[in-house]
Design a protein around this motif. Sequence first.
Motif, PDB file in Angstrom:
ATOM      1  N   LYS A 181       0.817  -1.213   0.000  1.00  0.00           N
ATOM      2  CA  LYS A 181       0.000   0.000   0.000  1.00  0.00           C
ATOM      3  C   LYS A 181       0.852   1.265   0.000  1.00  0.00           C
ATOM      4  O   LYS A 181       0.571   2.222  -0.742  1.00  0.00           O
ATOM      5  CB  LYS A 181      -0.933  -0.011   1.218  1.00  0.00           C
ATOM      6  N   ASP A 206      -8.907   3.257   2.620  1.00  0.00           N
ATOM      7  CA  ASP A 206      -8.880   1.878   2.166  1.00  0.00           C
ATOM      8  C   ASP A 206     -10.069   1.661   1.239  1.00  0.00           C
ATOM      9  O   ASP A 206     -11.067   2.389   1.290  1.00  0.00           O
ATOM     10  CB  ASP A 206      -8.958   0.914   3.349  1.00  0.00           C
ATOM     11  N   THR A 279      -6.144   4.416   6.867  1.00  0.00           N
ATOM     12  CA  THR A 279      -7.352   4.911   6.228  1.00  0.00           C
ATOM     13  C   THR A 279      -8.004   6.016   7.047  1.00  0.00           C
ATOM     14  O   THR A 279      -7.777   6.144   8.258  1.00  0.00           O
ATOM     15  CB  THR A 279      -8.353   3.765   6.023  1.00  0.00           C
TER      16      THR A 279
END
Length: 658
Positions: A181, A206, A279
């Motif tokens: 990520k 996310d 997130t």
Amino acid sequence: MLVLDQDTSSLAGLAVVIGLALLLLPLASPKNAWVRILLLGLTAFLGWRYMLWRITETVPSSETAGIVDVVFGWTFVGIEALCLVSSTLAYMFLTRRKDRHEEADRNLGWWGSNPPRIDLYIATYNEELEVLERTLAGAQALDYPNVRVFVLDDGRREWLAEVCKRYGAEHRTRPHNNHAKAGNINYTLLQRLKDEDAPDFVAVLDADFVPHRNFVRRAVALFHDPSVGLVQTPQHFFNPDPIQHNLYIASAYPDEQRFFFEHLEPARDAWGIAVCCGTSSMVRVSALKEIGGLPTESVTEDFLLTIRLDSHGYRTIYLNEALTEGLAPEGLHEYVVQRGRWCLGMMEIVRNVYNPLTSTQLRFMQRVSLLDSALFWTTTFPFRLISLVCPLLYWYFGIIVVEASLTDITSYYLPYYAAVLITLNWISGGLIWPVLNDVSQLIAAWPITRAAAMGLFVKGPHKFRVTAKGGDRTKTVVQWPMMKPFAIFFGLTVLGLLLPLMSETAFTNVSRAGDGIRIILFWTIYNLLVLAITMLVCVERPRANRPQRESVEMAMISVGMQRFHSWVLELGVDHARVRGLSGLTAGALGTINLNDVGDVAVRVAAETNDGYHLTLRPTSEQRDAILRKLHTADLRPGAGKGDLPGMLRGWMRNLAAR
């Protein structure tokens, strides 16, 4: 003259704690700093009073016990003491709290007529369309005027490019998946920095997190202070996690992360050590450029990002408002894998990047923050495991790890335990529940303990495992590999209780324990209760009609020439449950008028005790409108506090269903 016997006088400490709580708490708000300090200070004092007694009077000595008893006794008390160090740090953090609602209100529009440019990055790898379209529908509804939405697709799926186009988002891929990520975000940001409209701030979601309409507007308001490098907002979940769902307690018991996001993060913010949780955050691009992008030395790049920003003079702050909502892991395996990854990432940071005891790049409070996190992962879960083992050592081998009488336990342990429950539940509004807290720790105790050891002692890089979301959840699944060790412990514990009836040697061990046998017996029965509930959690119930939101909304239903007023109790993208009407037949066709959506075609699916289940047949535009209605309103999903009667009703339904 009144003379109290020893057993009665041992309850004095417990009585003082309960009396103080009854005197103070009805009159004080949890935001009252002085009462918080008093109660948390008392809790810490009672904890260390108990621990001093444990170390000096309860550990077996070589003079009265064998060497095995001594080794296990010191091992147990050592882990227990480290757990108390971790708890004491948490008590210290909780003495303060920072709320930034008014600050955000005051600084809405600090930019004047030139709103900062915001990029919203939605990182994805293998999520389904059902998961992604919720997030994209929410992003499409953002009320901020200068935002571009990017879907960063490490799965390189062609169909997703078409979906992004429909929602006005940009689909970006890269030729490799290096650094997962963090690498995905860094790759796109590097490209965007070359553009004329390069962003001033980057918001990160996310793939399974839906932004509320005001997410960007509220978060960017706190960047009025140039020293702020990152703003974190809480993670709320519109579906129950596996523990809530499998025990039928989703409406009566908050998800496992609520205490952290509702109370620990605001407390950490007050101490200047709020942490990024990935997130639902927003970061200043100039600060990211200064530190070389998102760090990639750990699989928990978010926590490491906080420390890296801090070392360059940028603060991470916390806005405790429900500005996004996401999908909690629905499967137990995914739930455990996620927490194991968090632990592994923390250990990578401690081992390879910032050692809280030796690093010269950390402020004092950042050292404390990092030490607290490391202690939490390395002590809490091993302690839960060793608590299962210690009674078995006694029943099978006569090994006593705690030499104490029931009177002593009542004098030293019960006041501390009562203080913990009363104080933390007063502060949190009822989020700390015995047994269930232990179940949530036990279910992941071994994977987390293993991850902690791997992160500390095995040289990386370690493989990154994405938490799977979505998928078919319509069948009952018994997680036998996860249940097996709990079942073995349960069987061994039951057999241990029976051994004194079957073996003369075991009966001699019981006599040797003296008054302490009552403590071991209670400990054993408590373990059986925790193990039994943990095994129930391992039986995963089907998840039908997801996602949905409980709702109370008036709606007009039309079937043929008839029109009915009704209440919508549950709403999903393809179904609804309504009450307050009768006389319909299964299979009948009609429409339901939903606020902010319009007239949606329906089919009567089945009759219920107080109404009907409806199958919705929305157009694609109406489907998006329902998604926005479900997930982008300024609401806080999920249970906010524990409700014991509600939990008991859930457990009874659970047992009846099985």
